[in-house]
Design a protein around this motif. Structure first.
Motif, PDB file in Angstrom:
ATOM      1  N   SER A  90      62.406  39.206 -41.337  1.00  0.00           N
ATOM      2  CA  SER A  90      62.582  39.318 -43.164  1.00  0.00           C
ATOM      3  C   SER A  90      62.994  40.564 -43.702  1.00  0.00           C
ATOM      4  N   HIS A  91      62.451  41.447 -42.899  1.00  0.00           N
ATOM      5  CA  HIS A  91      62.385  43.627 -43.216  1.00  0.00           C
ATOM      6  C   HIS A  91      63.374  44.186 -42.789  1.00  0.00           C
ATOM      7  N   THR A  92      63.937  43.877 -42.165  1.00  0.00           N
ATOM      8  CA  THR A  92      65.339  44.319 -40.985  1.00  0.00           C
ATOM      9  C   THR A  92      66.625  44.710 -41.373  1.00  0.00           C
ATOM     10  N   THR A  93      66.910  44.114 -41.969  1.00  0.00           N
ATOM     11  CA  THR A  93      68.381  44.820 -42.746  1.00  0.00           C
ATOM     12  C   THR A  93      68.141  44.865 -44.634  1.00  0.00           C
ATOM     13  N   PRO A  94      68.535  45.534 -45.278  1.00  0.00           N
ATOM     14  CA  PRO A  94      68.528  45.242 -46.308  1.00  0.00           C
ATOM     15  C   PRO A  94      68.953  44.146 -47.377  1.00  0.00           C
ATOM     16  N   LYS A  95      70.245  43.610 -46.675  1.00  0.00           N
ATOM     17  CA  LYS A  95      70.362  41.919 -46.935  1.00  0.00           C
ATOM     18  C   LYS A  95      69.516  41.457 -47.261  1.00  0.00           C
ATOM     19  N   GLU A  96      68.531  41.001 -45.464  1.00  0.00           N
ATOM     20  CA  GLU A  96      67.341  40.040 -45.871  1.00  0.00           C
ATOM     21  C   GLU A  96      66.275  40.528 -46.662  1.00  0.00           C
ATOM     22  N   VAL A 158      54.336  53.593 -41.940  1.00  0.00           N
ATOM     23  CA  VAL A 158      55.280  52.785 -41.201  1.00  0.00           C
ATOM     24  C   VAL A 158      54.797  51.943 -41.534  1.00  0.00           C
ATOM     25  N   SER A 159      56.105  51.045 -42.481  1.00  0.00           N
ATOM     26  CA  SER A 159      55.926  50.123 -43.698  1.00  0.00           C
ATOM     27  C   SER A 159      57.289  49.081 -43.559  1.00  0.00           C
ATOM     28  N   ASN A 160      56.829  48.273 -43.889  1.00  0.00           N
ATOM     29  CA  ASN A 160      58.041  47.376 -44.439  1.00  0.00           C
ATOM     30  C   ASN A 160      58.167  47.326 -45.685  1.00  0.00           C
ATOM     31  N   TRP A 161      59.432  48.612 -45.509  1.00  0.00           N
ATOM     32  CA  TRP A 161      60.290  48.547 -47.031  1.00  0.00           C
ATOM     33  C   TRP A 161      61.437  48.443 -46.083  1.00  0.00           C
ATOM     34  N   ASP A 162      62.294  49.193 -48.153  1.00  0.00           N
ATOM     35  CA  ASP A 162      63.546  48.755 -47.752  1.00  0.00           C
ATOM     36  C   ASP A 162      64.210  50.551 -47.460  1.00  0.00           C
ATOM     37  N   THR A 163      65.306  50.619 -47.487  1.00  0.00           N
ATOM     38  CA  THR A 163      65.525  52.428 -46.821  1.00  0.00           C
ATOM     39  C   THR A 163      65.440  52.732 -48.496  1.00  0.00           C
ATOM     40  N   ALA A 186      65.599  49.928 -42.440  1.00  0.00           N
ATOM     41  CA  ALA A 186      66.249  50.967 -41.786  1.00  0.00           C
ATOM     42  C   ALA A 186      66.341  51.606 -40.224  1.00  0.00           C
ATOM     43  N   VAL A 187      65.176  50.873 -39.311  1.00  0.00           N
ATOM     44  CA  VAL A 187      65.074  50.604 -38.491  1.00  0.00           C
ATOM     45  C   VAL A 187      65.490  49.784 -36.946  1.00  0.00           C
ATOM     46  N   GLY A 188      64.994  48.600 -38.340  1.00  0.00           N
ATOM     47  CA  GLY A 188      65.646  47.443 -37.601  1.00  0.00           C
ATOM     48  C   GLY A 188      65.006  46.992 -36.911  1.00  0.00           C
ATOM     49  N   VAL A 189      63.883  46.720 -37.393  1.00  0.00           N
ATOM     50  CA  VAL A 189      62.116  46.639 -36.846  1.00  0.00           C
ATOM     51  C   VAL A 189      60.989  46.077 -37.568  1.00  0.00           C
ATOM     52  N   LYS A 191      56.509  45.335 -38.928  1.00  0.00           N
ATOM     53  CA  LYS A 191      55.488  44.974 -38.517  1.00  0.00           C
ATOM     54  C   LYS A 191      55.278  43.295 -38.626  1.00  0.00           C
ATOM     55  N   PRO A 192      54.297  42.687 -37.815  1.00  0.00           N
ATOM     56  CA  PRO A 192      53.489  42.921 -36.940  1.00  0.00           C
ATOM     57  C   PRO A 192      54.146  43.247 -35.226  1.00  0.00           C
ATOM     58  N   GLU A 193      55.097  43.749 -35.012  1.00  0.00           N
ATOM     59  CA  GLU A 193      55.895  43.673 -34.504  1.00  0.00           C
ATOM     60  C   GLU A 193      55.700  44.911 -33.171  1.00  0.00           C
ATOM     61  N   ALA A 194      55.254  44.704 -32.110  1.00  0.00           N
ATOM     62  CA  ALA A 194      55.600  46.193 -31.785  1.00  0.00           C
ATOM     63  C   ALA A 194      56.533  47.027 -31.848  1.00  0.00           C
ATOM     64  N   GLY A 195      57.708  46.768 -32.164  1.00  0.00           N
ATOM     65  CA  GLY A 195      58.437  48.028 -31.198  1.00  0.00           C
ATOM     66  C   GLY A 195      58.451  49.320 -32.813  1.00  0.00           C
ATOM     67  N   ILE A 196      57.778  48.674 -34.045  1.00  0.00           N
ATOM     68  CA  ILE A 196      57.978  49.805 -34.522  1.00  0.00           C
ATOM     69  C   ILE A 196      56.981  50.071 -35.115  1.00  0.00           C
ATOM     70  N   PHE A 197      55.658  50.524 -34.045  1.00  0.00           N
ATOM     71  CA  PHE A 197      54.354  51.224 -33.708  1.00  0.00           C
ATOM     72  C   PHE A 197      55.482  51.937 -32.797  1.00  0.00           C
ATOM     73  N   LYS A 198      55.598  51.259 -31.256  1.00  0.00           N
ATOM     74  CA  LYS A 198      56.489  52.485 -30.427  1.00  0.00           C
ATOM     75  C   LYS A 198      57.330  53.072 -30.605  1.00  0.00           C
ATOM     76  N   LEU A 199      58.058  52.766 -31.925  1.00  0.00           N
ATOM     77  CA  LEU A 199      58.621  53.846 -32.948  1.00  0.00           C
ATOM     78  C   LEU A 199      58.169  55.257 -33.266  1.00  0.00           C
ATOM     79  N   ALA A 200      57.095  55.109 -33.861  1.00  0.00           N
ATOM     80  CA  ALA A 200      56.158  55.925 -34.350  1.00  0.00           C
ATOM     81  C   ALA A 200      55.989  56.195 -33.891  1.00  0.00           C
ATOM     82  N   LEU A 201      55.320  56.025 -32.375  1.00  0.00           N
ATOM     83  CA  LEU A 201      54.685  56.780 -30.997  1.00  0.00           C
ATOM     84  C   LEU A 201      55.543  58.053 -30.697  1.00  0.00           C
ATOM     85  N   GLU A 202      56.738  57.306 -31.021  1.00  0.00           N
ATOM     86  CA  GLU A 202      57.799  58.319 -30.252  1.00  0.00           C
ATOM     87  C   GLU A 202      58.054  59.289 -31.577  1.00  0.00           C
TER      88      GLU A 202
END
Length: 264
Positions: A90-96, A158-163, A186-189, A191-202
C-alpha cells in the motif's frame, strides 16, 4: 569401588526475549552503533496543528462542518486499524499511496458527517500535507541530531511515505542532518518488509549489528527492523501502560541509551 561426588548442576540463566524470539543484546549506549535510522511521522515530526484541526479547517471550505476533536479521534482509530492490517504494498507506488490515504480520509468523514464535495476537498488536503507548514518537529529532535552528528554517527530516515518526504524534511530544516532519506514509495518497498531495512544498511555502509532503528510502530518499526536483523527501539511518548518491547520516552534518551524494558 570409588564414589565420585556429583557436581552441582548449573542453572541456566533465563534470557528475556523479544517478540521475534531473539535475546535482547545488552547495549550500553548509542556509541555501540555506527548508524541510527529513524521513522518520520510520529518519531521526528508530527502534524501541527493536529490532524483533526487541519482536516476540519479545510472541510469547512467544502461545506462540511465537523468537530475537530471527533475527527482526530476517528482518524487515530481508523489509521491504527489500517496501519496494522495494511499490506506493505500500500505504500510502494505514488498511486497506491494516494489511494490508501483517499480511502482512509473518506472513511473518517463518512463516520463523522455527511460527505460533500469530497474529491476537491481531498486533493487540497493531500497537497497541503506535502508542505512543511502543517508539520512540526518534536522539541528534542534538533539537539539530539546535532549531538549524534558530533559523534560521527551515520543517520538515515526510513519511512512509509511518498516522494514528498525529502521536500518536507528540507522545509523543516531536518534534511541536512541525514546522510540519506528513504521514502517507501520512492524505492518500491515498505516497512515492515526486510527489503527497506536492507536498503538502509546499504546506503549507510554498515552491517546489521552496527545499526539501530527507531520508530513509533511496534509492527512496522520495531518488529520490522528486528526481523531484518537490526537492533530496534520504540519511541513511546504517550503516558499510560508501557509497550512490551524496549522503548524510550524521548529521542534525547538515545544519547545515553541502554535497553529499557517494562520492568524498569
Amino acid at each position: 569401588m570409588s564414589y565420585r561426588k556429583k557436581r552441582p548442576s548449573k542453572k541456566k540463566k533465563k534470557v528475556k526475549r523479544d517478540f521475534c524470539g531473539d535475546p535482547f543484546r545488552m547495549t550500553s549506549s548509542s556509541a555501540s552503533y555506527r548508524a541510527i535510522f529513524f521513522d518520520a511521522g510520529g518519531t521526528l515530526l508530527k502534524p501541527q496543528p493536529s490532524v483533526g484541526e487541519v482536516y476540519a479547517r479545510v472541510a469547512e471550505k467544502y461545506d462540511m462542518s465537523v468537530d475537530h476533536q471527533e475527527v482526530e479521534r476517528v482518524f487515530r482509530q481508523k489509521f491504527t486499524q489500517r496501519d496494522h492490517a495494511a499490506a506493505s504494498l500500500s505504500h510502494t507506488t505514488p498511486k497506491e499511496e494516494k489511494a490508501w490515504w483517499h480511502s482512509l480520509v473518506l472513511e473518517v468523514f463518512q463516520t463523522v458527517t455527511m460527505v460533500k464535495n469530497f474529491e476537491p476537498f481531498f486533493e487540497e488536503l493531500y497537497d497541503l500535507f506535502a508542505r512543511g507548514e502543517v508539520w512540526t518537529v518534536y522539541p528534542e529532535v534538533f539537539a539530539m541530531l546535532a549531538s549524534l552528528k558530533e559523534k560521527k554517527m551515520i543517520l538515515g530516515v526510513v519511512s512509509n511515505w511518498d516522494t514528498r518526504l525529502p521536500q518536507i524534511c528540507d522545509q523543516l530544516k531536518l534534511a541536512s542532518f541525514f546522510d540519506f532519506i528513504i521514502a517507501s514509495v520512492a524505492v518500491g518497498v515498505a516497512k515492515p518488509e526486510a527489503g527497506i531495512f536492507k536498503l538502509a544498511l546499504e546506503r549507510a555502509g554498515v552491517r546489521k549489528h552496527e545499526a539501530l532503528h527507531v520508530g513509533d510502530s511496534i509492527e512496522n518499526d520495531y518488529l520490522g527492523a528486528k526481523r531484518a536483523g537490526l537492533d530496534a527501539v520504540l519511541i513511546h511518548r504517550e503516558a499510560g501502560e508501557p509497550p512490551q518491547v524496549p522503548f524510550i520516552r524521548s529521542l534525547s534518551e538515545l544519547l545515553t541509551w541502554s535497553k529499557r524494558t517494562p520492568a524498569d
